[in-house]
Design an enzyme around this catalytic site. Structure first.
Site, PDB file in Angstrom:
ATOM      1  N   LYS A 104       0.823  -1.228   0.000  1.00 53.35           N
ATOM      2  CA  LYS A 104       0.000   0.000   0.000  1.00 53.35           C
ATOM      3  C   LYS A 104       0.845   1.260   0.000  1.00 53.35           C
ATOM      4  CE  LYS A 104       0.543  -1.829   4.171  1.00 53.35           C
ATOM      5  NZ  LYS A 104       0.164  -3.000   4.929  1.00 53.35           N
TER       6      LYS A 104
ATOM      7  N   GLU B 296      -5.595  -6.438  -3.752  1.00 58.51           N
ATOM      8  CA  GLU B 296      -6.576  -6.613  -2.673  1.00 58.51           C
ATOM      9  C   GLU B 296      -5.923  -6.601  -1.287  1.00 58.51           C
ATOM     10  OE1 GLU B 296     -10.247  -7.075  -2.913  1.00 58.51           O
ATOM     11  OE2 GLU B 296      -9.669  -6.362  -0.942  1.00 58.51           O
TER      12      GLU B 296
ATOM     13  N   ASP C 177       0.468   4.144   7.451  1.00 60.63           N
ATOM     14  CA  ASP C 177      -0.093   2.943   6.833  1.00 60.63           C
ATOM     15  C   ASP C 177      -1.603   3.113   6.593  1.00 60.63           C
ATOM     16  OD1 ASP C 177       0.240  -0.122   6.269  1.00 60.63           O
ATOM     17  OD2 ASP C 177      -1.481   0.040   7.615  1.00 60.63           O
TER      18      ASP C 177
ATOM     19  N   LYS D 101      -3.753   3.411   2.971  1.00 60.52           N
ATOM     20  CA  LYS D 101      -4.952   2.628   2.649  1.00 60.52           C
ATOM     21  C   LYS D 101      -6.142   3.555   2.365  1.00 60.52           C
ATOM     22  CE  LYS D 101      -3.297  -1.194   5.481  1.00 60.52           C
ATOM     23  NZ  LYS D 101      -3.217  -1.701   6.862  1.00 60.52           N
TER      24      LYS D 101
HETATM   25  P1  NDP Z   1       8.513  -8.649   5.940  1.00 63.78           P
HETATM   26  O1  NDP Z   1       9.452  -7.593   6.348  1.00 63.78           O
HETATM   27  O2  NDP Z   1       8.124  -9.690   6.918  1.00 63.78           O
HETATM   28  O3  NDP Z   1       9.116  -9.404   4.650  1.00 63.78           O
HETATM   29  C1  NDP Z   1       9.712  -8.730   3.589  1.00 63.78           C
HETATM   30  C2  NDP Z   1      10.371  -9.754   2.677  1.00 63.78           C
HETATM   31  O4  NDP Z   1      10.848  -9.101   1.526  1.00 63.78           O
HETATM   32  C3  NDP Z   1      11.535 -10.486   3.308  1.00 63.78           C
HETATM   33  O5  NDP Z   1      11.559 -11.844   2.916  1.00 63.78           O
HETATM   34  C4  NDP Z   1      12.763  -9.773   2.705  1.00 63.78           C
HETATM   35  O6  NDP Z   1      13.910 -10.602   2.553  1.00 63.78           O
HETATM   36  C5  NDP Z   1      12.228  -9.406   1.339  1.00 63.78           C
HETATM   37  N1  NDP Z   1      12.892  -8.222   0.834  1.00 63.78           N
HETATM   38  C6  NDP Z   1      12.830  -6.967   1.352  1.00 63.78           C
HETATM   39  N2  NDP Z   1      13.580  -6.137   0.619  1.00 63.78           N
HETATM   40  C7  NDP Z   1      14.114  -6.880  -0.380  1.00 63.78           C
HETATM   41  C8  NDP Z   1      14.978  -6.606  -1.458  1.00 63.78           C
HETATM   42  N3  NDP Z   1      15.470  -5.384  -1.657  1.00 63.78           N
HETATM   43  N4  NDP Z   1      15.327  -7.609  -2.296  1.00 63.78           N
HETATM   44  C9  NDP Z   1      14.854  -8.871  -2.095  1.00 63.78           C
HETATM   45  N5  NDP Z   1      14.012  -9.187  -1.082  1.00 63.78           N
HETATM   46  C10 NDP Z   1      13.657  -8.213  -0.243  1.00 63.78           C
HETATM   47  O7  NDP Z   1       7.217  -7.914   5.365  1.00 63.78           O
HETATM   48  P2  NDP Z   1       5.697  -8.404   5.385  1.00 63.78           P
HETATM   49  O8  NDP Z   1       5.612  -9.773   4.840  1.00 63.78           O
HETATM   50  O9  NDP Z   1       5.077  -8.109   6.687  1.00 63.78           O
HETATM   51  O10 NDP Z   1       5.027  -7.352   4.371  1.00 63.78           O
HETATM   52  C11 NDP Z   1       5.265  -7.441   3.001  1.00 63.78           C
HETATM   53  C12 NDP Z   1       4.330  -6.465   2.271  1.00 63.78           C
HETATM   54  O11 NDP Z   1       2.997  -6.809   2.558  1.00 63.78           O
HETATM   55  C13 NDP Z   1       4.497  -4.999   2.686  1.00 63.78           C
HETATM   56  O12 NDP Z   1       4.263  -4.179   1.566  1.00 63.78           O
HETATM   57  C14 NDP Z   1       3.385  -4.812   3.726  1.00 63.78           C
HETATM   58  O13 NDP Z   1       2.961  -3.466   3.819  1.00 63.78           O
HETATM   59  C15 NDP Z   1       2.313  -5.679   3.118  1.00 63.78           C
HETATM   60  N6  NDP Z   1       1.317  -6.171   4.054  1.00 63.78           N
HETATM   61  C16 NDP Z   1       1.717  -6.776   5.215  1.00 63.78           C
HETATM   62  C17 NDP Z   1       0.771  -7.253   6.100  1.00 63.78           C
HETATM   63  C18 NDP Z   1       1.159  -7.910   7.381  1.00 63.78           C
HETATM   64  O14 NDP Z   1       0.253  -8.198   8.194  1.00 63.78           O
HETATM   65  N7  NDP Z   1       2.439  -8.161   7.650  1.00 63.78           N
HETATM   66  C19 NDP Z   1      -0.655  -7.131   5.802  1.00 63.78           C
HETATM   67  C20 NDP Z   1      -0.964  -6.490   4.549  1.00 63.78           C
HETATM   68  C21 NDP Z   1      -0.001  -6.028   3.705  1.00 63.78           C
HETATM   69  P3  NDP Z   1      14.657 -11.254   3.811  1.00 63.78           P
HETATM   70  O15 NDP Z   1      13.708 -12.262   4.369  1.00 63.78           O
HETATM   71  O16 NDP Z   1      15.882 -11.860   3.269  1.00 63.78           O
HETATM   72  O17 NDP Z   1      14.905 -10.119   4.755  1.00 63.78           O
HETATM   73  N1  HSE Z   2       0.925  -3.061   9.438  1.00 70.29           N
HETATM   74  C1  HSE Z   2      -0.348  -3.259   8.845  1.00 70.29           C
HETATM   75  C2  HSE Z   2      -1.409  -3.241   9.921  1.00 70.29           C
HETATM   76  C3  HSE Z   2      -0.391  -4.570   8.119  1.00 70.29           C
HETATM   77  O1  HSE Z   2      -1.055  -3.274  11.107  1.00 70.29           O
HETATM   78  O2  HSE Z   2      -2.576  -3.165   9.596  1.00 70.29           O
HETATM   79  C4  HSE Z   2      -1.642  -4.760   7.310  1.00 70.29           C
HETATM   80  O3  HSE Z   2      -1.693  -3.868   6.246  1.00 70.29           O
END
Ligand code: NDP
Ligand code: HSE
Length: 446
Positions: free
Chosen positions: A110, A134, A206, A210
């Site tokens: 987002k 979504e 954040d 949204k």
């Molecule tokens: P995390 O920080 O848990 O994971 C990020 C992942 O991306 C890691 O595996 C990391 O690698 C990889 N990564 C980051 N930068 C790079 C790069 N430059 N090159 C290659 N790989 C990279 O994030 P989340 O899973 O929590 O969130 C991911 C997305 O989803 C974000 O945009 C977030 O806003 C969105 N989101 C998250 C929610 C949640 O509840 N967590 C809910 C809704 C949306 P490595 O593991 O090696 O560090």
């Molecule tokens: N950091 C976000 C939250 C993840 O707390 O709602 C979901 O977008």
């Protein structure tokens, strides 16, 4: 009926990111492979997972042979690219590269969409590929598709909701356990709700991202992060939370996007988009949205009021939304067709924060002597702010006013423009018997 999965070549899926969300996306793609193939009409083959550190420990469900630090190379060999890495770069460049190469893209990012969505939408349009997002708003809750597609024939007037799981978890913990803000944020991080930098959550960025996405879709107008008036929860104190309970409210971080008609006194028509903490009456459905859950109300002219509720954060719930998008994009690959394009034809004006109209609760410490209340009431009247109720509470253990000769006043106003309220608060603060303005909170949902 989709063709048998075997009759269509597998679709190659590239996953960018294997963190909280990516791990669950990889797991579902593997565990539900047969079902997904039947639903799509082709097998979805996970061809690689880009991460920063290929040697880092991973969940046991992740096939380590798929990990790569060559995200660009991975993107070049995919039909569908799923971006769950977060941040602006390299996410934006990788998505643009994928689109240019003809891949459909699915993103949960987002922050990127609210900052630079139009660049991605334009590129996807030019390439004739799908862009789905979504999961970018309210985790598992289907809200983007309903606003973008199901309500495309209606006229949305207002979107009001709790769209950040972390801050809802924090405020809920503060209200129900008395936990302080920092400890509750730490818990939200451990549970995988918070952004990599939780400032994005607690400062309201954040939720504002949204809100911008929802407002753009609802009002067919480009709304970016900078257009959203934003306040986070860092200034919410334990005392505010206790007072809220005392007066039959809870404090929630709300995202509000409204269509405003021009008024006869000259206020222009346009869209008002804001994110801020607000007092919500305990009788309101939003007051009962607990923990990391999210809820979004949509008011549309013909549909009336709609409410969407569910898990707004966390790996598996968010992965569910991502997978739904992957299936939609994959079906288009198999059967033809394309998802909706960006719709911005309305080009409504974005109204400034000062134009927002809402009710307020102002708490202040004043000298406890005759005539003080009249002075305060006069200052409000002078600025055109009408008082709904005044209380001089004495609740033990809630008010921190212990000094003799000092009274605490709790003033609830009728709806007033933000500009009038700010001017009023400044004027009241200058009154000689006023010691402190302890808090100013908006009241919503009453
Ligand atoms: P995390 O920080 O848990 O994971 C990020 C992942 O991306 C890691 O595996 C990391 O690698 C990889 N990564 C980051 N930068 C790079 C790069 N430059 N090159 C290659 N790989 C990279 O994030 P989340 O899973 O929590 O969130 C991911 C997305 O989803 C974000 O945009 C977030 O806003 C969105 N989101 C998250 C929610 C949640 O509840 N967590 C809910 C809704 C949306 P490595 O593991 O090696 O560090
Ligand atoms: N950091 C976000 C939250 C993840 O707390 O709602 C979901 O977008």
């Amino acid at each position: 009926m989709p063709p048998a999965a075997e009759s269509h070549p597998p679709l190659r899926v590239a996953l960018l990111g294997c963190g909280v969300v990516g791990t669950q996306v990889a797991r579902l793609l593997t565990e539900q492979a047969d079902d997904l193939a039947s639903r799509v009409g082709a097998r979805l083959e996970l061809v690689g997972i880009a991460v920063r550190d290929t040697a880092a420990p991973r969940d046991a469900t992740v096939d380590r042979s798929l990990l790569t630090d060559d995200a660009e190379g991975l993107v070049a060999r995919a039909d569908i690219v799923v971006e769950v890495m977060g941040g602006t770069e390299p996410a934006r460049s990788l998505l643009l590269r994928a689109i240019d190469a003809g891949a459909a893209v699915v993103t949960a990012n987002k922050a990127l969409l609210a900052e630079d969505g139009p660049t991605l939408y334009k590129a996807a349009d030019a390439a004739g590929v799908d862009i789905y997002f979504e999961a970018a708003v309210a985790g598992a809750i289907p809200i983007v598709r309903p606003v973008r597609e199901s309500l495309a024939g209606d006229r949305v007037r207002r979107v009001l909701g709790i769209v950040n799981g972390t801050t809802n978890y924090v405020l809920d913990q503060m209200a129900t356990t008395g936990m302080d803000l920092e400890d509750a944020v730490k818990e939200a991080q451990d549970l995988g709700y918070a952004e990599a930098d939780p400032t994005a959550d607690v400062e309201g960025y954040d939720a504002a991202a949204k809100a911008a996405i929802l407002a753009s879709l609802a009002f067919h107008t480009r709304v970016s992060l900078d257009d959203v008036a934003r306040e986070g929860i860092m200034s919410v104190t334990a005392d505010d939370v206790a007072w809220a309970a005392q007066t039959g409210h809870v404090i929630k971080l709300l995202a509000i996007a409204e269509l405003r008609d021009a008024t006869p006194v000259g206020a222009p028509a346009g869209v008002s988009v804001r994110v801020h903490p607000a007092l919500v009456p305990t009788s309101h459905p939003l007051a009962n949205v607990r923990g990391s859950f999210n809820a979004v109300f949509v008011e549309a002219e013909s549909a009336g009021e709609l409410m969407f509720y569910g898990r707004g954060a966390g790996g598996a719930p968010t992965a569910s939304a991502v997978l739904g998008d992957v299936v939609s994009a994959a079906r288009h690959r198999v059967l033809g067709g394309k998802g909706p394009q960006e719709s911005t034809y309305a080009e409504l004006a974005i109204l400034p924060a000062s134009a927002a109209v809402t009710r307020y609760q102002v708490r202040l410490d004043v000298d406890d002597r005759p005539g003080v209340l009249a002075q305060v009431a006069h200052a409000l009247a002078e600025h055109g702010v009408s008082i709904e109720a005044v209380r001089q509470p004495t609740a033990p253990g809630v008010s921190d006013v212990a000094e003799p000769g000092v009274a605490e006043l709790l003033i609830t106003t009728h709806a007033a423009p933000e500009s009038a309220l700010s001017a009023t608060v400044a004027a009241v603060a200058e009154l000689e018997p006023v010691r402190t303005i302890t808090s100013v909170l908006r009241v919503e949902g009453a």
